[in-house]
Design a protein around this motif. Structure first.
Motif, mmCIF file in Angstrom:
data_model
loop_
_atom_site.group_PDB
_atom_site.id
_atom_site.type_symbol
_atom_site.label_atom_id
_atom_site.label_comp_id
_atom_site.label_asym_id
_atom_site.label_seq_id
_atom_site.Cartn_x
_atom_site.Cartn_y
_atom_site.Cartn_z
ATOM 1 N N UNK A 28 14.319 16.040 77.278
ATOM 2 C CA UNK A 28 15.583 16.414 76.672
ATOM 3 C C UNK A 28 16.471 15.182 76.504
ATOM 4 N N UNK A 29 17.342 15.260 75.527
ATOM 5 C CA UNK A 29 18.320 14.192 75.359
ATOM 6 C C UNK A 29 19.257 14.161 76.556
ATOM 7 N N UNK A 30 19.575 12.973 77.031
ATOM 8 C CA UNK A 30 20.606 12.863 78.055
ATOM 9 C C UNK A 30 21.954 13.158 77.406
ATOM 10 N N UNK A 31 22.921 13.525 78.218
ATOM 11 C CA UNK A 31 24.257 13.792 77.688
ATOM 12 C C UNK A 31 24.830 12.534 77.033
ATOM 13 N N UNK A 32 24.531 11.384 77.584
ATOM 14 C CA UNK A 32 25.023 10.127 77.017
ATOM 15 C C UNK A 32 24.451 9.898 75.625
ATOM 16 N N UNK A 33 23.141 10.116 75.470
ATOM 17 C CA UNK A 33 22.518 9.917 74.162
ATOM 18 C C UNK A 33 23.007 10.945 73.153
ATOM 19 N N UNK A 34 23.191 12.183 73.601
ATOM 20 C CA UNK A 34 23.708 13.209 72.701
ATOM 21 C C UNK A 34 25.093 12.833 72.205
ATOM 22 N N UNK A 35 25.939 12.354 73.097
ATOM 23 C CA UNK A 35 27.298 11.977 72.698
ATOM 24 C C UNK A 35 27.292 10.806 71.720
ATOM 25 N N UNK A 36 26.348 9.894 71.876
ATOM 26 C CA UNK A 36 26.242 8.773 70.930
ATOM 27 C C UNK A 36 25.886 9.287 69.538
ATOM 28 N N UNK A 37 24.994 10.253 69.477
ATOM 29 C CA UNK A 37 24.637 10.833 68.187
ATOM 30 C C UNK A 37 25.813 11.593 67.583
ATOM 31 N N UNK A 38 26.491 12.374 68.408
ATOM 32 C CA UNK A 38 27.627 13.150 67.912
ATOM 33 C C UNK A 38 28.710 12.234 67.344
ATOM 34 N N UNK A 39 28.985 11.144 68.033
ATOM 35 C CA UNK A 39 30.017 10.224 67.550
ATOM 36 C C UNK A 39 29.562 9.512 66.283
ATOM 37 N N UNK A 40 28.295 9.180 66.209
ATOM 38 C CA UNK A 40 27.767 8.531 65.006
ATOM 39 C C UNK A 40 27.912 9.429 63.793
ATOM 40 N N UNK A 41 27.600 10.713 63.963
ATOM 41 C CA UNK A 41 27.711 11.644 62.842
ATOM 42 C C UNK A 41 29.173 11.905 62.500
ATOM 43 N N UNK A 42 30.020 11.967 63.509
ATOM 44 C CA UNK A 42 31.458 12.179 63.271
ATOM 45 C C UNK A 42 32.044 11.082 62.404
ATOM 46 N N UNK A 43 31.515 9.870 62.540
ATOM 47 C CA UNK A 43 32.031 8.724 61.798
ATOM 48 C C UNK A 43 31.408 8.574 60.409
#
Length: 216
Positions: A28-43
């Motif tokens: 599973x994705x770690x919470x840290x990696x998930x947040x990096x993806x979420x922020x990348x898409x947000x931008x």
């Protein structure tokens, strides 16, 4: 690390990525990696910066099973760590544009009056579209965000598979998108490739630069 090395790494990571067909169900994705993806898409870039869409990130096992049934039983839906569902607005309302302008004013510490010209332009342009034109335009914006997700995932060495093979109406029903003025446009499954996925060992097939580009 200098810029040249960073560029080489980025290109190498794009060669590394592929549309993952078989995910490792145990990772599973770690919470840290998930947040990096979420922020990348947000931008992600979007036309006018309006971002006329929402993104549903699904980890829940039962929901993923339902989505798999609505995606012709493709295993990526349940084997991946998370499923990203990009859903564009069915209809863009004046209130959506007002909310965006309010956000600009707050973020940049300026008055709404300073944005009057932009407000008039946005409302004159976007609200003149038919609902079908708005949906098509909104769906195009989700694909920009999808591209950012795939690029970011590659950079972080996270696997992903963009997918259009799903029943749009069933996804909308499962996620209750109709009541939210949303409709699903494209999805991506995200996680880590299985060692058994032989596609990862195939050479990447793309047009040559001479075939792809016309430089004038």
């Amino acid at each position: 690390m200098n810029l040249e090395v960073k560029t080489e790494n980025y290109i190498e990571n794009l060669h590394w990525r592929y549309a993952t067909k078989k995910f490792d169900k145990e990772r599973e994705l770690s919470e840290e990696d998930l947040q990096k993806l979420l922020e990348s898409v947000r931008l992600s870039a979007s036309s006018y910066g309006l971002q006329p869409y929402e993104i549903f990130v699904i980890k829940d096992t039962e929901t993923k099973k339902k989505l798999r049934e609505a995606a012709w039983n493709q295993p990526q839906l349940t084997d991946s760590s998370h499923v990203f569902v990009f859903a564009n607005f069915r209809k863009i309302e004046e209130a959506d544009i007002d909310a965006y302008l309010d956000n600009i004013a707050k973020t940049r510490n300026i008055s709404r009056e300073d944005l009057k010209g932009m407000e008039d332009m946005l409302k004159t342009t976007i609200l003149s579209f038919t609902e079908e034109e708005q949906r098509i335009w909104g769906a195009k914006q989700t694909y920009i965000a999808l591209g950012n997700l795939l690029s970011a995932a590659a950079e972080f060495r996270i696997d992903a598979c963009p997918m259009e093979g799903f029943d749009n109406s069933k996804f909308d029903e499962i996620l209750e998108l109709n009541s939210k003025n949303l409709t699903s446009s494209v999805i991506a499954t995200v996680g880590y490739r299985s060692e058994e996925d032989n596609v990862q060992h195939l050479d990447k097939v793309r047009k040559s630069k001479s075939e792809l580009y016309t430089i004038l």
